[in-house]
Scaffold this motif. Structure first.
Motif, short mmCIF file in Angstrom:
data_model
loop_
_atom_site.label_atom_id
_atom_site.label_comp_id
_atom_site.label_asym_id
_atom_site.label_seq_id
_atom_site.Cartn_x
_atom_site.Cartn_y
_atom_site.Cartn_z
N ARG A 27 -5.54 -16.61 0.92
CA ARG A 27 -5.69 -15.42 1.75
C ARG A 27 -5.02 -14.25 1.04
N LEU A 28 -5.56 -13.05 1.22
CA LEU A 28 -4.99 -11.88 0.57
C LEU A 28 -3.55 -11.64 1.03
N ALA A 29 -3.27 -11.93 2.30
CA ALA A 29 -1.92 -11.71 2.83
C ALA A 29 -0.89 -12.53 2.07
N ASP A 30 -1.30 -13.71 1.54
CA ASP A 30 -0.35 -14.57 0.82
C ASP A 30 0.00 -14.03 -0.56
N LEU A 31 -0.76 -13.04 -1.03
CA LEU A 31 -0.51 -12.47 -2.35
C LEU A 31 0.39 -11.24 -2.28
N HIS A 32 0.63 -10.71 -1.05
CA HIS A 32 1.47 -9.52 -0.91
C HIS A 32 2.90 -9.84 -1.33
N SER A 33 3.56 -8.88 -1.95
CA SER A 33 4.95 -9.07 -2.36
C SER A 33 5.72 -7.78 -2.11
N LYS A 34 6.90 -7.92 -1.47
CA LYS A 34 7.75 -6.75 -1.24
C LYS A 34 8.63 -6.47 -2.46
N ASN A 35 8.66 -7.43 -3.37
CA ASN A 35 9.51 -7.31 -4.56
C ASN A 35 8.77 -6.56 -5.66
N LYS A 36 9.44 -5.59 -6.29
CA LYS A 36 8.81 -4.85 -7.39
C LYS A 36 8.47 -5.77 -8.56
N ALA A 37 9.22 -6.86 -8.70
CA ALA A 37 8.97 -7.81 -9.79
C ALA A 37 7.87 -8.80 -9.44
N GLY A 38 7.26 -8.64 -8.25
CA GLY A 38 6.16 -9.49 -7.85
C GLY A 38 6.60 -10.90 -7.49
N LYS A 39 5.61 -11.80 -7.34
CA LYS A 39 5.92 -13.20 -7.04
C LYS A 39 4.88 -14.09 -7.70
N ALA A 40 5.26 -15.33 -7.97
CA ALA A 40 4.35 -16.27 -8.63
C ALA A 40 3.21 -16.62 -7.69
N ALA A 41 1.98 -16.50 -8.17
CA ALA A 41 0.82 -16.82 -7.36
C ALA A 41 0.00 -17.94 -8.00
N LEU A 42 -0.43 -17.74 -9.27
CA LEU A 42 -1.27 -18.71 -9.96
C LEU A 42 -0.48 -19.33 -11.12
N THR A 43 -0.34 -20.63 -11.07
CA THR A 43 0.34 -21.35 -12.16
C THR A 43 -0.67 -21.67 -13.27
#
Length: 752
Positions: A614-630
């Motif tokens: 879901r697109l909501a699971d890709l949102h990140s509040k951190n400027k450094a982002g978050k791991a999504a696809l390994t």
């Protein structure tokens, strides 16, 4: 403490500083608790309030009297009973006169006594006039009838009542707030009819529970028409413990597409509310509001108008936001701390408050009846003597004329007491008229009947209860009114999220090869035709709404979020994306997503592994982002593909070997992050050496078709024409026709 006092060599008493300060602080604490800040359960008043009401009654300022200058009352109070500052006394007077502060005001004021918008805006005491309200009579009417104890005032020159003989539980009716030393009180006001009904119930059923009393008392009743939105079970819990909190919400209605607020929570300033809304408008947090007006006047004490931008604005959602972010909804602390009839401060439950007050009321009523009975007996005693004198008037006159000391002679001759003899000697000649005997006998009969009635009531607990009940109901009938604060169940107020406030304009976000980003209005933009910096060119674009956050996927598989509405306009050349996020150095961006939070996308690496998210699971509040696809070793990120629906949709993948595999989208897991499942079977060694990898993927529906591009040629295929390529997820797939085994990409042709 006295043990620590020693007499010095010079004869002066001495004591340790610690002992002195401890005693001084304890004395001060007890004074503040008992004689300043906390109300008494008997009359519900603090000492300053009690002294004001008593002083006004002594000045003759009853409800039917003429108004007198407030300065006169204040002078009497501080001169006779309350040796403190005049401003403290006057402010207490003002509070008792404000019908928006007191549910049942005790003082009737003339002049400027403040307004709901600014309670402190009252005029000086030299300008205002005041007298007591009719309601004050429930506190004063039995004062001179032996009902309460009297104590010397501060200089011992006068006596003042220790408490007032209240005929109703004023402690609950008007409530009070106060801060003492180490404790505080916050008692909300209540409705007179409801409180009397509960008191009568407790009088009849002494073991009635708080839940049963709550059948009569729905909840507090503030002097405002605003709604009390605290749940009934929470109110009952407050009454059981004596502590808790209440919530009030303003009343509003729609008038010609405008929102009109007609009642505010207790002690809420209308100008403050307008100021809070205006601040949000200036901060561009309320774009759906275009105007504010205060139309309050004498006929409409509260009338605040909020003008929405258009009739398409959801006014209910707007008001929920205002309830959550302004004083249109407020909470009030409840702490029913008071001085009980035992003289000790305590937080009490509802049944204890009413039980103790009824005990006080019964004692007061008994004292009043005993006082009256004593008066009746004394009068009957005197009437007996007057009748003797009247029947033997010639002999009485002869004794008085002839004897030097007639009193003992009268006492001996007629067998009367000293009091009776004194009454005969003070008899006026006018009372020797012929009709006087009938008057005396008539008064004797009336008083004898009253004596019998009083003795019966005093001797019977049941009669006493009946009398207390009758007087309570009479007071409720005389001074009671309908509930003002309605109890209503409401949904919890919720402030707008940032995306709710923003306008949902169609936009196209454009990213260049060198990482410059910008946003163009509309969806009919040709991104490649925009101007770019020297050496830069178009890389990718995403279409969506300005209130939707933009998600970017980098070449390491991390996802980032950027506020779309804050992106620079496409009229310029944009700004570097790295100014808004902090990706690792040397990465590139492989995907840009814009859409609803519940929208699905297929994320995959070219090693042939992927999953739906879901697109909501890709949102990140951190400027450094978050791991999504390994990423497996040697693999690269592929551009995410939108998934219109999962059921009855198919995933189409093609490898560099020209192998195509088609399988149901439902075979893939829905995950927030990870490596995913195998889409197509490619040996990992071939991926690592880059001999073979996945080159294209698409998700198609039953009626959709695809175009497979290879160089300048393309091949159009419907789902029915792909049967040869349909297989289980993770298989190798089948080779495309000759000439299309080197695929450049796949394009989805939607049936819609």
């Amino acid at each position: 403490m006295s043990d620590s006092i020693v007499i010095g060599a010079d004869g002066v008493e001495q004591m340790p500083l610690k002992a002195y300060t401890e005693k001084a602080y304890l004395d001060y604490s007890m004074y503040v608790i008992l004689d300043r800040a906390l109300p008494n359960i008997a009359d519900g008043l603090k000492p300053v309030q009690r002294r004001i009401v008593y002083a006004m009654s002594e000045l003759g300022l009853k409800a039917n009297a003429k108004y007198k200058k407030s300065a006169r009352t204040v002078g009497d109070v501080i001169g006779k009973f309350h040796p403190h500052g005049d401003s403290a006394v006057y402010e207490a007077m003002v509070l008792m006169s404000q019908d928006f502060s007191y549910r049942y005001p005790l003082i009737d004021g003339q002049g400027n006594w403040g307004s709901p918008d600014d309670p402190k805006s009252f005029a000086a005491m030299r300008y205002t006039e005041s007298k007591l309200t009719p309601y004050a009579e429930v506190l004063l009417s039995e004062l001179g009838q032996g009902t309460v104890d009297w104590t010397p005032n501060f200089d011992g020159a006068l006596d003042e009542p220790a408490m007032l003989p209240a005929r109703v539980p004023n402690i609950l009716l008007n409530g009070t707030t106060g801060i003492a030393v180490g404790m505080a009180t916050d008692i909300p006001p209540h409705n007179l009819r409801e409180v009397v009904s509960a008191a009568v119930r407790l009088l009849d059923e002494p073991k009635a529970t708080v839940a049963e009393l709550c059948e009569h008392i729905q909840g507090p009743d503030f002097p405002t028409d605003a709604e009390l939105i605290t749940a009934p079970e929470d109110i009952r819990k407050i009454y059981e413990t004596g502590r808790g909190s209440l919530r009030m919400r303003a009343l509003w209605q729609m008038e010609h597409d405008d929102i009109v607020i007609t009642a505010l929570p207790h002690q809420t300033s209308g100008s403050r509310v307008l100021e809070q809304i205006a601040q949000q408008m200036q901060a561009k947090k309320l774009p759906m509001v275009v105007d504010l007006r205060d139309e309050s006047d004498h006929e409409n004490p509260t009338r605040l108008v909020v003008v929405p931008r258009s009739n398409r604005v959801d006014c209910k959602a707007l008001m929920k936001h205002l309830f959550a972010t302004t004083d249109l909804e407020r909470s009030y602390r409840v702490n029913m701390n008071m001085i009980g009839i035992d003289g000790r401060p305590q937080v009490k439950s509802l049944d204890k408050i009413l039980g103790e007050w009824l005990e006080f009321r019964t004692t007061t009523t008994r004292r009043r009846l005993e006082y009256r009975l004593d008066k009746v007996l004394k009068r009957l005693h005197v009437l007996d003597a007057l009748l003797i004198a009247f029947l033997n008037i010639d002999e009485v006159i002869a004794i008085i004329r002839e004897e030097d000391k007639p009193k003992p002679v009268l006492m001996a001759r007629f067998g009367i007491t000293d009091v009776q003899a004194e009454a005969i000697l003070e008899l006026k000649l006018r009372h020797l008229a012929k009709l006087e005997e009938m008057k005396i006998r008539g008064e004797q009969e009336e008083l004898a009947a009253e004596r019998d009635s009083l003795e019966q009531t005093l001797g019977s607990t049941r009669r006493m209860k009946t009398l207390v009940r009758k007087e309570l109901l009479a007071a409720a009938e005389e001074f009671g009114d309908d509930r003002r604060s309605p109890l209503v169940q409401r949904e919890e107020a919720k402030a707008f999220a940032e995306e709710d406030i923003l306008s949902a304009d169609p936009v196209t976000v454009v990213l260049s090869e060198m990482g410059w980003i910008r946003s163009a209005k509309g969806h009919d933009i040709d991104p490649a035709a925009l101007s770019y910096k020297s050496g830069d060119r178009f890389k990718m674009a995403a279409k969506g709404r300005s209130n939707q956050p933009l998600v970017l996927l980098d070449s390491t598989g991390r996802s980032y979020s950027v506020a779309t509405h804050s992106l620079p306009s496409a009229r310029g050349q944009g700004e570097p994306l790295t100014g808004r996020i902090n990706p690792p150095s040397g990465v590139s961006f492989e995907g840009m997503l814009l859409g609803r939070d519940d929208q699905y996308f297929l994320l995959a690496s070219d090693a042939g592994y992927g999953f739906i998210t879901r697109l909501a699971d890709l949102h990140s509040k951190n400027k450094a982002g978050k791991a999504a696809l390994t990423l497996p070793k040697g693999a690269k990120v592929m551009a995410p593909v939108p998934v219109a629906a999962i059921e009855e949709h198919f995933v189409v993948v093609v490898t560099t070997e020209g192998r195509m595999l088609v399988f149901p989208a439902a075979d893939l897991p829905i995950m927030p992050r990870g490596k995913g499942n195998k889409l197509v079977g490619i040996p990992s060694a071939r991926v690592q050496s880059r001999e073979e990898y996945m080159v294209a993927m698409v998700v198609m529906g039953q009626n959709d078709s695809i175009k497979v591009y290879s160089g300048k040629r393309h091949l159009g295929l419907k789902l029915s024409e792909l049967e040869h390529y349909i297989g289980e997820r993770g298989r190798r797939g089948h080779k495309l026709p000759r000439g299309f085994q080197k695929v450049d990409g796949i394009e989805l042709v939607s049936a819609s």
